[in-house]
Design an enzyme around this catalytic site. Sequence first.
Site: not given
Ligand code: GLC
Length: 749
Positions: A282
Amino acid sequence: MRTCIFYLLVLLLVTSCAPGGESDRMEDLLEKMTIEEKVGQLIQYTGRWEMTGPAPGNDYAQTGLQKIESGELGSMLNVTGALATRNAQELALNSRLGIPMIFGYDVIHGYRTMFPMPLAEAATWEPGLARLTSRVAAIEAAAAGLHWTFAPMVDIARDARWGRIVEGSGEDPFLGSLFAAERVKGFQGEDLSANNTIAACAKHFAAYGFVEGGRDYNTVDVSEHTLQNIIFPPFKACVDAGVATFMNAFNVIGGVPSTGNSAMVKGLLKGSWGFEGFVVSDWNSVGEMIEHGVAADQKEAAQLAIEAGCDMDMEGYCYENHLKELIESGEVAEALLDEAVLRILRVKEDLGLFDDPYKYCDKEREKELLLHPDHLALAREVGKRSLVLLKNNEALLPLRKSGQKIALIGELAAEKDSPLGNWRAQAIANSAVSVLEGVKAKAEDSQVFFEKGPRYVSSETGFLTPLEINTTDPRGIKEAVAAARRADVAVLVLGENCFQSAEARSVTDISLKGFQKELLDKVLEVNENVVLVLMNGRPLDISEFIDRIPAVLVAWHPGSESGNAIADVLFGDYNPSGRLPLSWPRSVGQLPLYYNAKNTGRPTDERNLVNTSRYIDLSNDPLFPFGFGLSYTSFEYSDLQVSEPGLGAGESIEIRATITNTGEVFGEEVVQLYVRDVAASVSRPVRELKGFRKIGLEPGSSDEVTFTLKPDDLFYFGADRQWGIDPGTIQVWIGPNAMEGLESSFEIQ
Ligand code: GLC
């Protein structure tokens, strides 16, 4: 003769490349790659144009372009549109080996056409609809240059304080697994290389929904028992559905960050489950292992992550800054790097990017498909099926299209932006059909007068904008009360702005905010015929009002066609069929709250004995149970039958009941099957959903619904850390929700 020899040679050549001797295109490519190019495949930058996490410090836009040109940036997120993605892809293809980039984006509940938020969609209890909406989302996203969505989010959640509860399918692993699989199939279709399918991503692996206190990004400490029986099943369902990618969760589990959790990612996901796609971190979850206190620096974080099976570093810069030196020093085996590169290259190959890297950047398709009328029609259909009727005393609903004076009250009633929901991808701001527009379009001769009431939000709303609720300016209440006074029925649209839920939106208070309570109180003083329409990203505490309000309709944030979907239900053009995908609490003090709880050694009951597991100031029970929802008609359950007294290995058993529409209009009922394993090697939930079916019945008609169970439908992860079932009694219920139903039992032999 010569021709014959020629064909023989051709045949020989072809067969020599037959499987077994077949050269693997991606392995051949890997052979040619420098270590810098290999590391580059593991790096993902965000596009400057949209942040979904803490913005990077350095001026990476320039760096990013240089890295693309040198073939050292394998992926970007938040780059959207046929033009922007084509421009970036052209740079990548001009690099030495011309490896195409993969563009990812959060297509959570639609790309341009917004469908109901995932929690709302789960309230339809129709996983097939999720497949259709994910299919459309993929069609639109793929036309706009995207290859990959960071969805479905399959985190089981039991705590309404957690803002991201809105992004998942609620509290139950059986329901959640079905929605997870259907969403993967919708996004990925039958052929990932088609130009209208995109790679899906099962997230967040794992247990993110169990953050302590419902506070986002907080610590998670759950047992293997809970992981295996509750949290993992939807992820496993995604693997079984062929999901192309996974995303690490931010949180630790038992002190181990998910991004560095080798046992879970390499051991379970890539090992036991045989997952062959790739795992993306993430946003900076690699680097955040420093904050977690398990890595001294980015270098150690990079080593932990790559050794745990995290294949791509999203906006973490750890792989970019340290992976090469870790490999060259021998601290990390190059084989690990090669495996991660191959996993990523194979997904790109499956997407067809090596055959036609521009197949997804199609301006004509983008123009033709985005917001296509068929897509909007689906948004309206799913929207109305997601609404949950919690109360409807004296049949106050449906409203009448003529001869009724209807006061429509509340800022959210006129909102055209919030109903689109959070995580709205490339929705056009303020493009939703508002409740006001939907109601006016339906109310033929009835009079509709609208009053906004007091301001609800007193600040700009947005993904990264902290929301300010108006608590100082009550203007508007008087006008709203006056409208209610002269109306036959007052419809109040209250609840939450969509940016009060989803990521980084945890709360300690789930009650109505701002002046909403005062407005509701004052309206109830002048008109008892109140319909409360909730627009909400989580269950809200309406306990203090529930006995005074005759009708309550949960609308969630239903997307582009919100107002039409809500009006369809309010005026009875659609008989509501939604059911709660989670337990609706009486108070925030009950959280976490879930139906499939353990009995404890001192269960409480109507006797309310003091020394039992209970609160002395409130019932344990939810205000409305998991699976609950009303209709404009009524249903009766009868004649529960169990086909056999016992169920043995290799056998199956049928549990059936008759459901009758005892009301005046056609309606749909979600018939639910629950079980309880009364005595097992570990304490088992007092109820577990093991089947459901939404059926439509004309007034006065009946239908027999049959569920079939086999022993492995009842398997659980037991004290012996194996999946299985023990001999003993299984209680069964067929009913309308987790707290009602006809009961019987059978024996596991
Ligand atoms: C965010 C979220 C995740 C998302 C990623 C990209 O922090 O936790 O669910 O897909 O970043 O945007």
